[in-house]
Design an enzyme around this catalytic site. Structure first.
Site, PDB file in Angstrom:
ATOM      1  N   HIS A 193       0.812  -1.755   0.089  1.00  0.00           N
ATOM      2  CA  HIS A 193       0.310  -0.361  -0.185  1.00  0.00           C
ATOM      3  C   HIS A 193       1.016   0.858   0.267  1.00  0.00           C
ATOM      4  CE1 HIS A 193      -3.076  -2.899   1.638  1.00  0.00           C
ATOM      5  NE2 HIS A 193      -2.240  -3.440   2.134  1.00  0.00           N
TER       6      HIS A 193
ATOM      7  N   SER B 266      14.804  22.597 -15.307  1.00  0.00           N
ATOM      8  CA  SER B 266      12.972  23.363 -15.529  1.00  0.00           C
ATOM      9  C   SER B 266      13.379  24.850 -16.168  1.00  0.00           C
ATOM     10  CB  SER B 266      12.242  23.264 -14.628  1.00  0.00           C
ATOM     11  OG  SER B 266      11.649  24.291 -14.366  1.00  0.00           O
TER      12      SER B 266
ATOM     13  N   LYS C  65      15.040  22.041  -9.969  1.00  0.00           N
ATOM     14  CA  LYS C  65      14.530  20.888 -10.197  1.00  0.00           C
ATOM     15  C   LYS C  65      15.690  19.878 -11.446  1.00  0.00           C
ATOM     16  CE  LYS C  65      10.579  20.696 -10.989  1.00  0.00           C
ATOM     17  NZ  LYS C  65       9.674  19.699 -10.296  1.00  0.00           N
TER      18      LYS C  65
ATOM     19  N   GLU D 136       8.539   9.698 -16.758  1.00  0.00           N
ATOM     20  CA  GLU D 136       7.058   9.552 -17.428  1.00  0.00           C
ATOM     21  C   GLU D 136       6.708   9.168 -18.403  1.00  0.00           C
ATOM     22  OE1 GLU D 136       6.479  13.829 -14.325  1.00  0.00           O
ATOM     23  OE2 GLU D 136       8.876  13.592 -15.722  1.00  0.00           O
TER      24      GLU D 136
END
Ligand code: ARG
Length: 467
Positions: A166, A287, A293, A300
């Site tokens: 979980h 970024s 970043k 992704e």
């Protein structure tokens, strides 16, 4: 506009005998597949050479004609490979583009190539050959990905990390063990690929339009020449069947699902909050506004490609589901789905292999996280069963009280004083601290397939022998 269409208004040179005029421009547009099936040129030419050779061997065409055909086809092959071939939409598809060019090159002998075959068995052959090669490529790529994981697993057979259920801390495991979970997944994918190759390893050519042919062809000969195990056994099924394409897509979807779960883990692990891994510059991006970043874009996109592959699987299943036997033109829509999914899958496997090889594993962060969240609570319960003879349910309850106490004190289980533990259950001795460390916890899980480093090493050896 109307004038520029004069050419399209003459009837098709391949099948136009009974047609007085050519197709409407829209008809031509919806009908043509050359825009995408030109990808099959090498398979089409290979298939035609094998077919012509067999026709000559069987005395169906002359050896002179066969030689002209083979020579012409080889010329076309180099024309296409060197970019000197003009594809025509009026000629619909790759089969007719090549045959028309052959007629220009060698004259009337070209017209003998299509004896005892149809575009229905021809396209089934070309596409099968293409999918077979793609499956073989996928098999190799999966082997590379598995090798990358085996190396990381070996390196981290002892590195402790939290295991989750979980996405909540469950029990300590080793990073090597976690890597080996992916080896199992991609190993299953690879065995699915191998089965799919076995399933499709039958030659369609010679099924002709759907009923076979009256010419004395030798389908075993063409099957052998094209590297198939044997010819297909039912001509109707042969031209109706796209299972091999659907199976490829199903495998791509399952593999994609595995890649996507891995991608999701990498996205989570590489957040500053987790900090388990750091992606290499080669597999991340920055970024344009936030200088701090480092984004896991490749992971992704792998996650997203999976959605696209699933779409292709559903598309082809849906295209096929209502078709009466045998061939229907609907089936022409099979190729773009498979080509697109194959491209996505190749990219996704390659990107993941690179990421897994390149990422830096922060073992200190993993270990610290492994010890938090009372991850050794089960070890305490197991100790009570083993050393104090408690039934597991009672041990579970006692441990729950210890966890609640540690939580209220803001400390770990291993940091609770012995007196506190003994107040909860008198049978507890200072020996209990031996099992409350994360290292002791993982080392104790020696059951077959368990997370103990000794077990993980056994599984690495098992897979090394098979990779
Ligand atoms: N371009 C067609 C396809 O991809 C080739 C087969 C055409 N056969 C036919 N009977 N019209 O399916």
């Amino acid at each position: 506009m109307a004038e520029s269409n004069t050419d399209t208004k003459s009837s098709n040179q391949m099948w136009g005998g009974r047609f007085a005029s050519g197709p409407d421009a829209i008809m031509e547009e919806i009908n043509a597949s050359i825009g995408f099936d030109k990808k099959l040129f090498a398979q089409d030419i290979r298939g035609s050479i094998a077919h012509a050779t067999m026709l000559a061997h069987q005395g169906i065409i002359s050896t002179e004609d066969k030689d002209k055909i083979v020579h012409g086809l080889n010329t076309i092959l180099s024309e296409i490979e060197s970019g000197n071939f003009e594809f025509s939409r009026q000629l619909e598809d790759i089969h007719m583009n090549i045959e028309a060019r052959l007629a220009t090159l060698i004259g009337p002998a070209a017209g003998r190539l299509h004896t005892a075959r149809s575009r229905n068995d021809q396209v089934a052959l070309d596409f099968r050959l293409w999918v077979k090669e793609e499956l073989e490529k996928t098999e190799k790529m999966l082997t590379g990905l598995i090798a990358a994981f085996l190396d990381r697993a070996e390196e981290h057979a002892e590195s402790v990390m939290p295991g989750f259920t979980h996405l909540q801390t469950a029990q300590p495991v080793t990073f090597g063990h976690h890597c080996m979970a992916y080896v199992e997944m991609f190993g299953r994918d690879r065995s699915r690929v191998r089965h799919a190759i076995e399933h499709l390893d039958e030659s369609p050519i010679g099924a002709a339009a759907l009923a076979g042919t009256g010419y004395p062809i030798d389908r075993h000969m063409t099957a052998k020449a094209l590297g198939f195990r044997e010819p297909t056994r039912n001509s109707i099924d042969t031209v109706s069947d796209r299972d091999f394409a659907i199976e490829f897509l199903a495998i791509a979807a399952i593999t994609g699902m595995h890649l996507s779960r891995l991608a999701e883990e990498i996205v989570i692990w590489s957040t500053p909050q987790f900090g388990f891994v750091r992606l290499s510059d080669a597999f991340s991006t920055g970024s344009s506004i936030m200088p701090q970043k480092k984004n896991p874009d490749a992971a992704e996109l792998v996650r997203a490609k999976t959605g696209r592959i699933n779409g292709s699987l559903i598309a082809l299943l849906t295209i096929m589901k209502g078709l009466p036997l045998a061939y229907s033109k609907d089936m022409q829509e099979d190729k773009e789905q498979v080509f697109d999914a194959a491209e996505s899958l190749e990219l996704a496997i390659a990107a993941m292999t690179g990421m897994v090889r390149d990422m830096t594993v922060n073992t200190a962060r993993m270990k610290a996280a492994a010890g938090s969240g009372f991850s050794t609570a089960t070890d305490l319960a197991d100790w009570l069963v083993r050393e104090a003879g408690l039934p597991f349910r009672e041990a579970h309850h006692v441990t729950g009280r210890a966890v609640a106490l540690a939580e209220s004190k803001g400390c770990d289980l291993a940091e609770l004083p012995l007196a506190d533990l003994q107040a909860i259950h008198s049978a507890i001795t200072d020996k209990v601290y031996d099992v409350l460390t994360v290292e002791a916890s993982v080392a104790s899980r020696k059951s077959f397939g368990g997370t103990a480093p000794s077990e993980v090493r056994k599984q690495i050896a098992f897979w090394r022998a098979r990779n």
